[in-house]
Write a protein that holds these residues in place. Structure first.
Motif: not given
Lengths: 318, 274
Positions: B103-104, B107, B111
């Motif tokens: 996910a990072t 993002m 984050v």
């Protein structure tokens, strides 16, 4: 000329300090913000509301959390980690002899493990895919993948119970001669060293083989440079960074191993004190021990990174 | 390694890919953990013999332990707790770590900064110490153990999966998928995740071994699984007196731990080798 290196090192030290701050906060939050009240626990059956209130005041438990944190940090900085909940003695006083014993054990282990692991790791990389390397690979993989207590119990069984060559417990107060010193330390140091070495050898072998695959190594071989010179002049200088990292990482795994080994051999060190304190929920001792261990760990990893930075000519600005 | 990998069929069995071998071995332990206790001849706490540390015999196949309980039955229950606790904690750490890691990559940078700092922070506490600290704070219930070990091994999974995902995110087919107008969820689930399956599986296997080692060490110290429940580490701990007699009660659990960890490690070692 060294400004670049200095900035890199400073940045690394800064990152380590950040991690240290995280560790300090984590330790405090985990232990001090516990559900349940230390004052109630301490007083046990004598817990009248008045007595609890007085003790809470004496222990600063009636202050807000952040203020307690500041007090606690201030105490730690002055070397005052509070008093043990169990014995009432100052934590620093209880820790000092234990710390000395643990450092003695860790130091002896390091002295044995690091040179041996370096030689064996280099040997494995030089004679890779030979019988020697295969045997070492299986051996180290085996040691790495079993718990520390297993190696300790098996070696106690073999050397102390079956052959009776060394004592099964390390009673360091009974040391009166050099011979006794070696006998007492033989078992814990040997088991700790074998655990640490197994990991070091695996990592050193891996990064040396990495270096060996570089084109300049092939060139050196073709030029006809003797193997020892290739190893010491061509391969090793280029592997200092990763090798230092490997050693630091394994030494920090020694910290975990020390907890188990000290308990098994009944060695009066810091880790044994910590395990006992966890059982009796003696919070100030747990805090101080964890902080000491984490600081050692951070120091080792940071040192390795700095060595790695300094060993790369690009980083030196040369 | 020698560049060619020649595989021979043994006894006409199908040749397995490395991933299948890992899953197969793990599946074996999982089945043993779930079904094993149903075949236990005695209840784990039942004292069946007055003789303690009895040798192997036809009445109790693996002998008795320090209280005269059937070691075979206890061993089956111990395998159940060790394998299930470690499976659950590994599932926790790897799903958190992998999810965050992937996910990072998609993002905003801050984050990633925050997550990275947090993970570095957890990493800077040695795992056994971290476990001791949390156990001192929250007690040694099974749930606390699973969550603690889950949190401890999350940063490792996060780092591996992030490194893998970063490499894949730069691939052309990801750009193509984005140009097609696929959503972030589709890209993660259908494009990135399947392509990092191999290395990820090896990483998950390693975390499982770490979890087994940590749990065994904790239980051996008396701070892990508490009686009347039993796991492999506590089995060694309670029978450690039998070491003097060379009793099976202390040797067999250690052998089982070794078989579990060394076995999986060897298979994993085979997968990373080309």
């Amino acid at each position: 000329m060294n400004a670049r290196l200095a900035t890199l090192v400073l940045r690394r030290v800064g990152a380590a300090l950040c991690s240290l701050l995280f560790v300090v906060v984590a330790i405090f939050v985990l232990t001090a913000a516990l559900p349940g009240d230390v004052a109630d626990m301490l007083l046990g059956q004598n817990a009248t509301p008045d007595a609890t209130q007085a003790l809470r005041h004496a222990l600063h438990l009636d202050q807000p959390l952040w203020l307690r944190f500041v007090h606690w940090c201030g105490g730690m900085l002055r070397g005052d980690a509070g008093n043990s909940l169990l014995t009432g003695r100052p934590v620093s006083e209880m820790l000092a002899p234990r710390l000395y014993n643990s450092l003695l054990l860790a130091g002896a282990t390091t002295l044995v493990a690091v040179p041996l692991a370096l030689v064996l790791g280099l040997a494995c990389a030089t004679w890779r895919h030979t019988v020697f390397d295969r045997v070492m690979t299986v051996l180290t993989l085996g040691i790495v993948s079993v718990p520390a207590f297993l190696i300790a119990t098996v070696s106690v069984f073999v050397f102390a119970v079956q052959f009776r060559v060394v004592p099964a417990l390390s009673d360091i107060r009974s040391i009166h001669s050099v011979g006794q010193f070696f006998l007492t330390f033989a078992m814990p140091v040997a088991t700790l060293a074998s655990i640490t070495m197994a990991q070091m050898i695996r990592m050193i072998r891996a990064c040396m083989i990495d270096v060996f695959s570089a084109p300049y190594m092939e060139m050196a071989v073709i030029k006809g440079v003797p193997p020892v010179r290739i190893m010491l002049h061509h391969a090793l200088p280029n592997a200092i960074g990763p090798v230092a990292n490997a050693i630091a990482l394994s030494l920090s795994s020694l910290l975990g191993g020390v907890v188990v080994i000290e308990t098994i051999f009944n060695y009066p060190g810091l880790a044994q004190l910590m395990v006992d304190s966890v059982m009796s929920r003696d919070v100030p001792i747990i805090q101080a021990c964890t902080l000491l261990f984490c600081m050692t760990y951070l120091f080792l990893t940071t040192l390795a990174d700095i060595v790695a930075l300094a060993s790369v000519p690009k980083g030196r600005g040369a | 390694m020698s560049g060619t990998t020649t595989r021979y069929r043994v006894l006409g069995l199908p040749v397995l890919t490395p991933a299948q071998r890992v899953m197969g071995l793990f599946g074996f332990w999982l089945v043993l953990a779930v079904c094993g206790p149903f075949f236990a001849p005695y209840a784990p706490g039942q004292i069946i013999d007055t003789e303690v540390f009895a040798p192997l015999s036809h009445r109790h196949w693996l002998g008795t332990d320090y209280l005269g309980r059937d070691l075979g039955s206890r061993l089956l229950y111990a395998v159940r707790y060790t394998v299930l606790i470690c499976t659950l904690s590994t599932a926790f750490s790897c799903s958190c770590g992998i999810l965050l890691g992937i996910a990072t990559t998609a993002m905003p940078a801050w984050v990633e900064q925050v997550a990275g700092r947090l993970m570095d922070g957890i990493l800077s506490i040695p795992s056994l110490l971290c476990a001791l600290l949390v156990i001192a704070a929250f007690g040694d219930s099974l749930l606390a153990l699973i969550l603690t070990m889950g949190v401890i091994y999350t940063p490792g999974a996060y780092r591996t999966s992030r490194a893998l995902a970063l490499r894949i995110a730069r691939m052309d087919y990801i750009t193509v998928a984005m140009a097609r107008g696929e959503g972030a969820f589709f890209i993660i689930w259908k494009e990135i995740l399947p392509n990092m399956r191999g290395p990820l599986l090896a990483d998950v296997g390693l975390r499982f071994i770490y979890a087994v080692l940590l749990l065994s060490n904790l239980s051996f110290l008396g701070l892990g699984v508490q009686p009347p429940l039993v796991d492999l580490g506590s089995l060694v701990r309670e029978n450690v007196l039998g070491l003097v007699y060379g009793s099976a009660a202390v040797i067999l659990p250690t052998v089982v731990i070794g078989a579990l960890t060394v076995g999986i490690n060897l298979v994993l070692d085979g997968t990373s080798r080309r």
